[in-house]
Design a protein around this motif. Structure first.
Motif, PDB file in Angstrom:
ATOM      1  N   ALA A  40       0.828  -1.202   0.000  1.00 52.48           N
ATOM      2  CA  ALA A  40       0.000   0.000   0.000  1.00 52.48           C
ATOM      3  C   ALA A  40       0.863   1.254   0.000  1.00 52.48           C
ATOM      4  CB  ALA A  40      -0.926  -0.011   1.215  1.00 52.48           C
ATOM      5  N   ALA A  41       1.904   1.264   0.835  1.00 52.32           N
ATOM      6  CA  ALA A  41       2.805   2.421   0.871  1.00 52.32           C
ATOM      7  C   ALA A  41       3.548   2.578  -0.454  1.00 52.32           C
ATOM      8  CB  ALA A  41       3.789   2.275   2.025  1.00 52.32           C
ATOM      9  N   TRP A  42       4.016   1.449  -1.016  1.00 55.81           N
ATOM     10  CA  TRP A  42       4.722   1.509  -2.298  1.00 55.81           C
ATOM     11  C   TRP A  42       3.809   2.003  -3.420  1.00 55.81           C
ATOM     12  CZ3 TRP A  42       3.876  -1.086  -6.911  1.00 55.81           C
ATOM     13  CH2 TRP A  42       4.889  -0.959  -7.869  1.00 55.81           C
ATOM     14  N   VAL A  88       2.257   6.188  -7.299  1.00 57.63           N
ATOM     15  CA  VAL A  88       1.264   7.074  -7.922  1.00 57.63           C
ATOM     16  C   VAL A  88       1.733   8.524  -7.855  1.00 57.63           C
ATOM     17  CG1 VAL A  88      -1.090   7.961  -7.715  1.00 57.63           C
ATOM     18  CG2 VAL A  88      -0.659   5.507  -7.516  1.00 57.63           C
ATOM     19  N   ARG A  89       2.287   8.939  -6.722  1.00 60.16           N
ATOM     20  CA  ARG A  89       2.791  10.321  -6.612  1.00 60.16           C
ATOM     21  C   ARG A  89       3.946  10.562  -7.586  1.00 60.16           C
ATOM     22  NH1 ARG A  89       2.328   9.084  -0.953  1.00 60.16           N
ATOM     23  NH2 ARG A  89       0.524  10.130  -0.023  1.00 60.16           N
ATOM     24  N   SER A  90       4.861   9.601  -7.677  1.00 58.94           N
ATOM     25  CA  SER A  90       5.987   9.758  -8.592  1.00 58.94           C
ATOM     26  C   SER A  90       5.530   9.780 -10.045  1.00 58.94           C
ATOM     27  CB  SER A  90       6.989   8.621  -8.369  1.00 58.94           C
ATOM     28  OG  SER A  90       8.064   8.698  -9.275  1.00 58.94           O
ATOM     29  N   ARG A 147      -3.868   3.592  -2.036  1.00 60.81           N
ATOM     30  CA  ARG A 147      -3.390   3.009  -0.770  1.00 60.81           C
ATOM     31  C   ARG A 147      -4.543   2.375   0.007  1.00 60.81           C
ATOM     32  NH1 ARG A 147      -2.787   4.698   4.567  1.00 60.81           N
ATOM     33  NH2 ARG A 147      -0.969   3.815   5.637  1.00 60.81           N
ATOM     34  N   LEU A 148      -5.683   3.055   0.042  1.00 66.85           N
ATOM     35  CA  LEU A 148      -6.842   2.518   0.751  1.00 66.85           C
ATOM     36  C   LEU A 148      -7.348   1.239   0.098  1.00 66.85           C
ATOM     37  CD1 LEU A 148      -8.939   2.892   2.992  1.00 66.85           C
ATOM     38  CD2 LEU A 148     -10.271   4.309   1.421  1.00 66.85           C
ATOM     39  N   ALA A 149      -7.314   1.171  -1.226  1.00 72.03           N
ATOM     40  CA  ALA A 149      -7.776  -0.029  -1.925  1.00 72.03           C
ATOM     41  C   ALA A 149      -6.889  -1.226  -1.597  1.00 72.03           C
ATOM     42  CB  ALA A 149      -7.798   0.224  -3.430  1.00 72.03           C
TER      43      ALA A 149
END
Length: 280
Positions: A36-38, A43-45, A66-68
């Motif tokens: 989830a963190a990765w 997505v941000r990158s 991350r929530l999914a």
């Protein structure tokens, strides 16, 4: 006949019978949390590199992804413990309906935030005015829109209010018009005053020549005449040009000997009648 109560057994027996399930569930939880963190970081990158994605959408997409992943991880862990996830989904759905009715205003903010991200009436960094509140957009979150006023004060507005409010986006304007009203004395030479103001406008490089600036009489007031000065500038030059033109107009009119009257107020104080001292 007494019913025999089943025993849980010793911790060692529990570990032997359920140790594999606990270990696998723990492993799934660690892997899911890391994934989830990765995913959020990826997505941000990706959003920073892909110019077709609005920067205001990147934090929301990262949070949703991350929530999914975390939701899938929790379901997988519960299944390892023998929990019927179908029944759990039904319970969660009923609870979600109840919570949704209780938090309808909050959900309205979430829905309005999604609409703002899709319609994009403004972007991060735009100078806007929302329902009379002016500032620069810092972020569009799920629940609120964050601004910083022009004097540096942080402002947070609910998305539902922003969605239904009148929005003025100064950054997206190709040019902005300023209207300045300058009063001169009624006995002043109007043609000379208008010519002086036009010469100040023509000497200012930030004033656009198209549309052409204009100076003319707009109102006849008590003991003075109001002149309207109308000029166009680029949005980034609006405030600085307005301030400097106001100062230059006053200096030029003073140099020409044209009086700019200031408001005066006459105060009449009635004299009190003197009372004679009482006689003894």
């Amino acid at each position: 006949m007494e019913q025999e109560i089943p025993t849980l057994g010793t911790p060692i027996e529990l570990l032997r019978s359920h140790g594999a399930g606990v270990a696998s569930a723990l492993l799934i939880g660690i892997v899911g949390w890391t994934a989830a963190a990765w995913t959020a970081r990826s997505v941000r990158s990706f959003g920073k590199r892909w110019t077709h994605v609005d920067v205001t959408l990147v934090p929301v997409l990262a949070s949703v992804s991350r929530l999914a992943v975390l939701t899938i991880t929790v379901m997988a862990v519960l299944e390892r413990f023998g929990v019927d996830t179908k029944s759990l989904f039904a319970v969660i759905g009923a609870a979600g309906l109840t919570i949704g009715l209780a938090l309808k205003d909050t959900l309205s903010d979430v829905a309005a935030g999604l609409v703002l991200l899709v319609l994009r009436p403004f972007d991060v960094g735009d100078a806007v005015e929302v329902d009379g509140t002016s500032g620069v957009v810092d972020a569009i979150d799920v629940f609120q829109t964050k601004l910083t006023s022009f004097d540096g004060v942080p402002i947070m507005l609910p998305n539902s209010k922003v969605r239904s409010a009148k929005i003025q986006n100064f950054t997206r304007a190709q040019r902005r018009r300023m209207d300045l009203t300058i009063g001169v004395s009624s006995g002043a030479d109007l043609a000379r005053a208008i010519t002086s103001l036009r010469e100040v406008l023509s000497s200012e490089p930030r004033v656009l020549t198209e549309p052409a600036p204009a100076v003319d009489v707009i109102e006849l007031a008590d003991a003075k005449v109001h002149l309207l000065v109308r000029a166009w500038t680029l949005p980034a030059d609006f405030f600085a040009t307005r301030l400097e033109l106001t100062r230059h107009f006053k200096e030029r009119l003073d140099a020409e000997g044209i009086v700019v009257p200031v408001p005066q107020r006459e105060l009449h104080i009635p004299l009190r009648e003197r009372r004679s001292a009482p006689s003894l």
